[in-house]
Design a protein around this motif. Sequence first.
Motif, PDB file in Angstrom:
ATOM      1  N   ILE A  48       0.841  -1.202   0.000  1.00 10.33           N
ATOM      2  CA  ILE A  48       0.000   0.000   0.000  1.00 10.33           C
ATOM      3  C   ILE A  48       0.876   1.254   0.000  1.00 10.33           C
ATOM      4  CG2 ILE A  48      -1.728   1.244   1.342  1.00 10.33           C
ATOM      5  CD1 ILE A  48      -2.735  -1.567   2.164  1.00 10.33           C
ATOM      6  N   PHE A  51       1.954   1.828  -3.493  1.00  7.80           N
ATOM      7  CA  PHE A  51       0.838   2.364  -4.264  1.00  7.80           C
ATOM      8  C   PHE A  51       0.737   3.876  -4.071  1.00  7.80           C
ATOM      9  CE2 PHE A  51      -3.665   3.567  -4.182  1.00  7.80           C
ATOM     10  CZ  PHE A  51      -4.044   3.199  -5.451  1.00  7.80           C
ATOM     11  N   PHE A  52       0.808   4.312  -2.801  1.00  8.56           N
ATOM     12  CA  PHE A  52       0.688   5.748  -2.521  1.00  8.56           C
ATOM     13  C   PHE A  52       1.868   6.523  -3.081  1.00  8.56           C
ATOM     14  CE2 PHE A  52      -2.800   5.063   0.309  1.00  8.56           C
ATOM     15  CZ  PHE A  52      -3.386   6.296   0.442  1.00  8.56           C
ATOM     16  N   ILE A  55       1.589   7.053  -6.838  1.00  9.41           N
ATOM     17  CA  ILE A  55       0.614   8.011  -7.386  1.00  9.41           C
ATOM     18  C   ILE A  55       1.093   9.445  -7.257  1.00  9.41           C
ATOM     19  CG2 ILE A  55      -1.382   6.508  -7.048  1.00  9.41           C
ATOM     20  CD1 ILE A  55      -2.148   8.053  -4.614  1.00  9.41           C
ATOM     21  N   LEU A  85       1.835  15.464  -1.368  1.00 10.67           N
ATOM     22  CA  LEU A  85       0.877  15.035  -0.352  1.00 10.67           C
ATOM     23  C   LEU A  85       0.870  13.519  -0.115  1.00 10.67           C
ATOM     24  CD1 LEU A  85      -1.154  16.263   1.617  1.00 10.67           C
ATOM     25  CD2 LEU A  85      -2.919  15.669  -0.011  1.00 10.67           C
TER      26      LEU A  85
ATOM     27  N   LEU B 180      -6.097   1.827   1.577  1.00 10.74           N
ATOM     28  CA  LEU B 180      -6.050   1.648   0.125  1.00 10.74           C
ATOM     29  C   LEU B 180      -7.262   2.338  -0.523  1.00 10.74           C
ATOM     30  CD1 LEU B 180      -4.268   0.190  -1.918  1.00 10.74           C
ATOM     31  CD2 LEU B 180      -5.739  -1.786  -1.722  1.00 10.74           C
ATOM     32  N   ILE B 182      -8.747   4.985   0.601  1.00 17.46           N
ATOM     33  CA  ILE B 182      -8.438   6.417   0.581  1.00 17.46           C
ATOM     34  C   ILE B 182      -7.582   6.741  -0.637  1.00 17.46           C
ATOM     35  CG2 ILE B 182      -7.257   8.290   1.780  1.00 17.46           C
ATOM     36  CD1 ILE B 182      -7.797   6.946   4.377  1.00 17.46           C
ATOM     37  N   GLY B 183      -6.610   5.849  -0.937  1.00 13.88           N
ATOM     38  CA  GLY B 183      -5.736   6.060  -2.091  1.00 13.88           C
ATOM     39  C   GLY B 183      -6.534   6.187  -3.382  1.00 13.88           C
ATOM     40  N   TYR B 184      -7.498   5.271  -3.579  1.00 13.29           N
ATOM     41  CA  TYR B 184      -8.321   5.319  -4.791  1.00 13.29           C
ATOM     42  C   TYR B 184      -9.119   6.624  -4.861  1.00 13.29           C
ATOM     43  CZ  TYR B 184      -7.442   0.614  -6.451  1.00 13.29           C
ATOM     44  OH  TYR B 184      -6.862  -0.492  -6.975  1.00 13.29           O
ATOM     45  N   TYR B 186      -8.327   9.419  -3.460  1.00 15.24           N
ATOM     46  CA  TYR B 186      -7.408  10.542  -3.648  1.00 15.24           C
ATOM     47  C   TYR B 186      -6.974  10.671  -5.100  1.00 15.24           C
ATOM     48  CZ  TYR B 186      -3.575  13.733  -3.107  1.00 15.24           C
ATOM     49  OH  TYR B 186      -2.765  14.815  -3.253  1.00 15.24           O
ATOM     50  N   ILE B 187      -6.753   9.538  -5.775  1.00 14.70           N
ATOM     51  CA  ILE B 187      -6.362   9.599  -7.190  1.00 14.70           C
ATOM     52  C   ILE B 187      -7.418  10.345  -7.992  1.00 14.70           C
ATOM     53  CG2 ILE B 187      -6.113   8.207  -9.276  1.00 14.70           C
ATOM     54  CD1 ILE B 187      -4.689   6.147  -7.743  1.00 14.70           C
ATOM     55  N   LEU B 192      -8.786  15.078   0.682  1.00 17.38           N
ATOM     56  CA  LEU B 192      -8.964  14.140   1.794  1.00 17.38           C
ATOM     57  C   LEU B 192     -10.014  14.628   2.773  1.00 17.38           C
ATOM     58  CD1 LEU B 192      -5.210  13.405   2.464  1.00 17.38           C
ATOM     59  CD2 LEU B 192      -6.857  11.792   1.587  1.00 17.38           C
TER      60      LEU B 192
END
Lengths: 129, 510
Positions: A48, A51-52, A55, A85, B180, B182-184, B186-187, B192
Amino acid sequence: MDEIFHFIIGKYNYWASLVLLFIGLYGMIAKNNLMKKIIGMVIFQTAILLFFVSIGAKRGATVPIIEFGPDKQPLLEASAYANPLPHVLILTAIVVGVATLGVALAVLQKIQRVHGTIEEDEVLEDQRQ
Amino acid sequence: MMIDQAPALIIIFPLFISLVLTLAGSLGPRVAYGLLLCGMAGSLLFSLLALGQVVADNQAIHYRMGDWPPPMGIELVIDHLSGIVLVLVSACALLTAVYSLRTAAEDNPDRLHHYYALFALLVTGLLGMTASGDVFNLYVLLEISALSSYGLLARGRGPAYYATFKYLIVGTIGACFYLLGIGYLYIMTGSLNMLDLAEIISRPELQESVSIKIGFSLMILGVWIKMALFPLHAWLPNAYSKAGITTACLIAPLMTKVSVYIMLRIMFTVFSVDYIFDSIAWSQVVIYLASAAALIGMISALAQRDLRMMLCYIVVAEIGYMTGGAWVANAAGYTGAVYHILADGLMTLCLFMAVGAVIYRTGLTSMAAMQGIFQRMPITAVVLVIGAASIIGIPPTCGFFSKFYLIQGAAQAGAWVFVAALLIASLVAAVMFFKLLEIAFFGDPQALEQEAASGHGHGEHGGQPVVARHEAPLSMLIPMVITAAGLIVLGLYTKEVVEFFIGWSIPAGF
């Protein structure tokens, strides 16, 4: 064929994190050794984090510190800078992950002392007695 | 002045107390206990102040941490919904803190101040989750409370370690799914802050986005693992029933209730009613899951011989009630779900405290401990009866009114499976508690004495002879009686609670 190839290669960062995610899940669910479960948990968290981090990255972008041009005006072009961020968020998530790992290892140490083993089936056997 | 800073102080005050508590080792257990009481009373006071202001102004308080404006800065939002949950959490924590005087000291003969520091840190995390207006901040506070709960549960010793380890692994999976998700989001949105996210997601171009749908699914899945919804509940009974008496009283009522609150926040604040029930057509599946949770939880509870294991399965069943209420998609169901958060927080606390007092006095955790309880511990027995009446749903306790709203909501939505599940689960609960009360009323106290003497007792008090009248200590009785009274008072003032608090938080679109 070519399209599928590009689909996979073009988003390799997501695929990498997805593969790591499933390796971690497999480790947590299928492994009998509790230490290996913890290793699976760390891999899962790292997936994870990856992943962050991916991006926020951009090709050819620079660090997110605003520069000033020759006319003393700030060069504000979002595409020239990496997005800070997600990286800042992940710094917090890394700290949380380290704390979880610490607690997990401490509990594992206690399990080893009480049951004399860190194999899951042997711990369960010991508890039944 | 103080009132302006109240939203931040709700969280910072117990955090500060937990910091002081870690350093207070040399000052002795009395000082540690006093500090804990002071911390919990402080957060209750600030929660009440904040709720009072919300009700007076009839609008949400938006508190900017460090005065950085949202969406970049971190924001605390206290509206009618989070206000009452804050009061519930801090009130339950204060009652448990009072209750902990004897039990915590006996469970933790050494380093009591560390136990209390974790206690305060857990409450900080729960209050922070409730007040947070930012999805990532919520994740961090979720992990703070989860980490401190692992520490508290592992203090149960012996079999508690393995149960805690499993909870740690499952809890981490849940939190990681949420992160995870939150990641989607945020993209797709670049934000947030909950209100900002809600505004961006409501734009038509994002309504059909697959990334947003996956993000929502992952977040909800993570929260479901954390709150132990039916197929994901296996970790809960083991982890909570092996814990110390005080730990169980603190964690079992609050952790799952706050997780349900987070589910409501994600569903109705971040996403909207239209999005949840139109774009994501899951509600039927979730109602079936909730019905299964209510039924299987209650039937599993009926099958248990261990008192706390039974209560833990009741918690699993109650999670089903609240989830079903939230997903039937109408105002009555929503009201029932929110009111049940309050009612269930109190009634679970009440039952865990009463059972904890019985275990404290007898040293037994099985049904046998209840024998002749009406003669030996009459006040505890009455508290237990009130708690049981509330779980079954007998008026005037608040359990009746929450179930009334839930059934009304389910009937309006035509979710007859859920109505049936609620009624059957109440029936099963009635059978279970009448069985328990029969043992308690007609059981022979002498039999217990023999059993304890013959070495079947597990706890430290196993060898103690049971005297005819042996009531729990005053420090345990007072919070128990207050909680039991709270159940009836909340029940009597149902109309006011629904009108002044829950009515204002019903999301647009119902």
